[in-house]
Scaffold this active site. Structure first.
Site, short mmCIF file in Angstrom:
data_model
loop_
_atom_site.label_atom_id
_atom_site.label_comp_id
_atom_site.label_asym_id
_atom_site.label_seq_id
_atom_site.Cartn_x
_atom_site.Cartn_y
_atom_site.Cartn_z
N ARG A 185 1.68 9.43 -4.11
CA ARG A 185 1.26 8.09 -3.68
C ARG A 185 2.42 7.35 -3.00
O ARG A 185 2.46 7.22 -1.77
CB ARG A 185 0.72 7.30 -4.89
CG ARG A 185 -0.06 6.04 -4.52
CD ARG A 185 0.79 4.82 -4.24
NE ARG A 185 1.70 4.48 -5.32
CZ ARG A 185 2.64 3.55 -5.22
NH1 ARG A 185 2.80 2.87 -4.08
NH2 ARG A 185 3.45 3.31 -6.22
N ASP A 186 3.40 6.92 -3.77
CA ASP A 186 4.49 6.13 -3.18
C ASP A 186 5.30 6.99 -2.21
O ASP A 186 5.79 6.52 -1.19
CB ASP A 186 5.40 5.60 -4.30
CG ASP A 186 6.12 4.31 -3.93
OD1 ASP A 186 6.04 3.90 -2.77
OD2 ASP A 186 6.76 3.72 -4.82
N HIS A 219 10.81 1.45 -12.08
CA HIS A 219 10.39 2.10 -10.84
C HIS A 219 11.44 1.76 -9.78
O HIS A 219 11.48 0.65 -9.27
CB HIS A 219 9.01 1.53 -10.48
CG HIS A 219 8.43 1.99 -9.18
ND1 HIS A 219 7.43 2.94 -9.09
CD2 HIS A 219 8.67 1.61 -7.90
CE1 HIS A 219 7.10 3.12 -7.83
NE2 HIS A 219 7.84 2.33 -7.07
N CYS A 246 7.60 1.47 0.55
CA CYS A 246 6.44 0.58 0.60
C CYS A 246 6.25 0.10 2.04
O CYS A 246 7.16 -0.47 2.61
CB CYS A 246 6.65 -0.61 -0.33
SG CYS A 246 5.35 -1.85 -0.21
N ASN A 253 12.06 6.83 -3.11
CA ASN A 253 12.09 6.52 -4.54
C ASN A 253 13.23 7.28 -5.20
O ASN A 253 13.77 8.23 -4.61
CB ASN A 253 10.79 6.98 -5.21
CG ASN A 253 9.60 6.10 -4.86
OD1 ASN A 253 9.01 6.23 -3.81
ND2 ASN A 253 9.28 5.20 -5.75
N HIS A 272 13.76 2.36 -6.28
CA HIS A 272 13.91 2.92 -4.92
C HIS A 272 15.41 3.06 -4.65
O HIS A 272 16.24 2.38 -5.27
CB HIS A 272 13.22 2.02 -3.89
CG HIS A 272 11.73 2.16 -3.92
ND1 HIS A 272 11.04 2.94 -3.03
CD2 HIS A 272 10.79 1.64 -4.76
CE1 HIS A 272 9.75 2.89 -3.30
NE2 HIS A 272 9.57 2.09 -4.35
P1 HMG Z 1 -7.90 -8.26 2.55
O1 HMG Z 1 -8.02 -8.13 4.00
O2 HMG Z 1 -7.48 -9.59 2.00
O3 HMG Z 1 -9.25 -7.81 1.85
O4 HMG Z 1 -6.90 -7.13 2.06
P2 HMG Z 1 -10.55 -8.63 1.50
O5 HMG Z 1 -10.71 -8.68 0.03
O6 HMG Z 1 -10.56 -9.93 2.27
O7 HMG Z 1 -11.69 -7.67 2.14
C1 HMG Z 1 -11.72 -7.41 3.54
C2 HMG Z 1 -12.43 -6.09 3.81
O8 HMG Z 1 -11.68 -5.03 3.20
C3 HMG Z 1 -13.84 -6.03 3.21
O9 HMG Z 1 -14.63 -5.20 4.05
C4 HMG Z 1 -13.61 -5.30 1.91
O10 HMG Z 1 -14.77 -4.62 1.45
C5 HMG Z 1 -12.54 -4.30 2.31
P3 HMG Z 1 -15.68 -5.87 5.10
O11 HMG Z 1 -16.59 -6.68 4.23
O12 HMG Z 1 -14.85 -6.70 6.02
O13 HMG Z 1 -16.26 -4.64 5.72
N1 HMG Z 1 -11.73 -3.89 1.16
C6 HMG Z 1 -11.49 -2.60 0.83
N2 HMG Z 1 -11.84 -1.43 1.40
C7 HMG Z 1 -11.44 -0.30 0.76
N3 HMG Z 1 -10.71 -0.30 -0.39
C8 HMG Z 1 -10.33 -1.45 -0.96
C9 HMG Z 1 -10.73 -2.66 -0.36
N4 HMG Z 1 -10.53 -3.95 -0.68
C10 HMG Z 1 -11.15 -4.68 0.25
N5 HMG Z 1 -9.63 -1.43 -2.11
C11 HMG Z 1 -6.19 -5.62 0.32
C12 HMG Z 1 -6.58 -7.04 0.67
C13 HMG Z 1 -5.61 -5.64 -1.07
C14 HMG Z 1 -7.43 -4.74 0.35
C15 HMG Z 1 -5.15 -5.11 1.36
O14 HMG Z 1 -4.14 -6.07 1.44
C16 HMG Z 1 -4.55 -3.79 0.97
O15 HMG Z 1 -5.22 -2.76 0.99
N6 HMG Z 1 -3.23 -3.79 0.59
C17 HMG Z 1 -2.58 -2.61 0.09
C18 HMG Z 1 -1.14 -2.56 0.51
C19 HMG Z 1 -0.48 -1.33 -0.09
O16 HMG Z 1 -1.09 -0.31 -0.36
N7 HMG Z 1 0.85 -1.42 -0.32
C20 HMG Z 1 1.61 -0.34 -0.88
C21 HMG Z 1 1.35 -0.13 -2.35
S1 HMG Z 1 2.28 -1.24 -3.40
C22 HMG Z 1 3.84 -0.51 -3.52
O17 HMG Z 1 4.14 0.44 -2.85
C23 HMG Z 1 4.80 -1.04 -4.53
C24 HMG Z 1 4.91 -0.14 -5.78
O18 HMG Z 1 5.32 1.18 -5.44
C25 HMG Z 1 5.92 -0.73 -6.79
C26 HMG Z 1 7.27 -1.08 -6.17
O19 HMG Z 1 7.90 -0.23 -5.50
O20 HMG Z 1 7.69 -2.23 -6.41
C27 HMG Z 1 3.55 -0.03 -6.50
MG MG Z 2 7.39 1.79 -5.01
#
Ligand code: HMG
Ligand code: MG
Length: 300
Positions: free
Chosen positions: A17-18, A210, A243, A252, A212
């Site tokens: 994933r990450d 966690h 990220c 990571n 990096h």
């Molecule tokens: P948004 O645009 O605000 O979503 O994005 P919304 O709730 O307004 O919905 C808009 C549209 O998206 C809708 O569809 C929803 O159904 C759809 P429409 O009605 O327009 O056709 N939708 C989805 N579709 C599929 N799967 C979903 C989903 N949710 C809504 N889950 C959202 C908000 C959270 C979805 C977006 O910002 C997003 O996907 N962000 C993810 C970013 C990401 O993955 N970042 C990396 C992971 S975090 C990380 O790496 C840190 C970590 O490792 C720890 C660390 O290192 O600190 C964990």
């Molecule tokens: Mg991370």
């Protein structure tokens, strides 16, 4: 998320994933499945296999559902999915997964960039996601990002991290993983803040760290957390990772390095070091990743 003896540690492998989410070339389902199965064969018992975020936000993760359905699951292994909201949770459950990781940041700007929500909105959303996940008999862990610093706001008040962790536990999360999203933490800062966790929560038992490796300090920071009683570590095979919404977040903490550190202290993980080294070689040889820039003390 079992209790551990003092001479044991548990590695939560985030490579699929990450590790992959920042890669622009979309890996085929078959390759991701091979990676996950190799990690499990090496003895890893917690593997984050992908995420159910919006496919437009992170295209690499669009095929997580098919990956989840294709892997041959082994008993005793937890296959985790990262989900941002209820829609993500439903997709994960529909794909047959029952180990759910949710996430939010401890800084407003990173949270908005990452999930398009304020911290208050994320807390509200995660209370519902966790509640629903628990009611569907899922195990839940929660990440808090940017705990040692934010790429947009700089220093983060660690009291806010503690408040968010309190809230996430009260919603039903079984474990909180402290994310140094951009690898900005320094050993004494990590040690001091891990000590604050132990002071506030009584122990580090329900926490993971966690890390990096932006500045090559991830392993030292893991050791700093270890000294304060942390025994749950997130890491990524080959040091892959980053990220997409945190500029400057490269790899990571590398699983192979973490294993070497832990084994040098006679801490048991039940993960085979030769096999994890071989997975990193396979990633280079067969998948085409160049891991040579990732720090490792592999040959020392
Ligand atoms: P948004 O645009 O605000 O979503 O994005 P919304 O709730 O307004 O919905 C808009 C549209 O998206 C809708 O569809 C929803 O159904 C759809 P429409 O009605 O327009 O056709 N939708 C989805 N579709 C599929 N799967 C979903 C989903 N949710 C809504 N889950 C959202 C908000 C959270 C979805 C977006 O910002 C997003 O996907 N962000 C993810 C970013 C990401 O993955 N970042 C990396 C992971 S975090 C990380 O790496 C840190 C970590 O490792 C720890 C660390 O290192 O600190 C964990
Ligand atoms: Mg991370």
């Amino acid at each position: 998320m079992k209790n551990l003896e003092n001479n044991q540690a548990r590695i939560f492998e985030v490579g699929p994933r990450d590790g992959l989410q920042n890669e622009s070339v979309i890996l085929p389902i078959k390759t991701k499945v091979s990676l996950i199965e190799k990690l499990v064969d090496a003895g890893l018992k917690d593997v984050e296999i992908g995420s159910f975020v919006h496919p437009k936000w992170v295209p690499q993760m669009a095929n997580t559902g098919e990956v989840a359905k294709t892997i041959k699951k082994k008993k005793g292994v937890s296959y985790w999915a990262l989900v941002p909201n209820e829609k993500g949770l439903t997709r994960a459950i529909d794909a047959g997964l029952e180990h759910i990781a949710v996430f939010m940041s401890s800084s407003e700007t990173h949270n908005r960039k990452n999930v398009n929500r304020s911290l208050a909105q994320s807390l509200d959303q995660l209370s519902r996601v966790i509640d629903k996940a628990v009611s569907r008999k899922c195990t839940v862990r929660a990440y808090i990002s940017t705990v040692f610093g934010c790429p947009y706001e700089g220093a983060v008040d660690f009291s806010r991290v503690i408040e968010i962790a309190d809230a996430l536990f009260s919603f039903g999360a079984g474990q909180v993983s402290l994310g140094d999203t951009i690898g900005i933490g320094t050993p004494l800062q990590v040690k001091e803040n891990c000590a604050r966790i132990v002071d506030h929560f009584g122990s580090a038992e329900h926490f993971a760290i966690h890390l990096h490796d932006t500045h090559g300090l991830a392993l030292t920071n893991a050791f700093a957390a270890f000294l304060e009683g942390f025994r749950n570590f997130d890491s990524s095979v080959g040091g892959l990772g980053g990220c997409p919404y945190a500029p400057g977040a490269p790899g990571n903490l590398r699983t192979e390095d973490l294993l070497k550190l832990l084994s040098s202290m006679e801490i048991e993980t039940h993960v085979d070091r030769d096999q994890t080294d071989e997975i990193a070689s396979w990633l280079e040889r067969s998948v085409g990743f160049d891991l040579s820039t990732r720090l490792s003390f592999q040959n020392l």
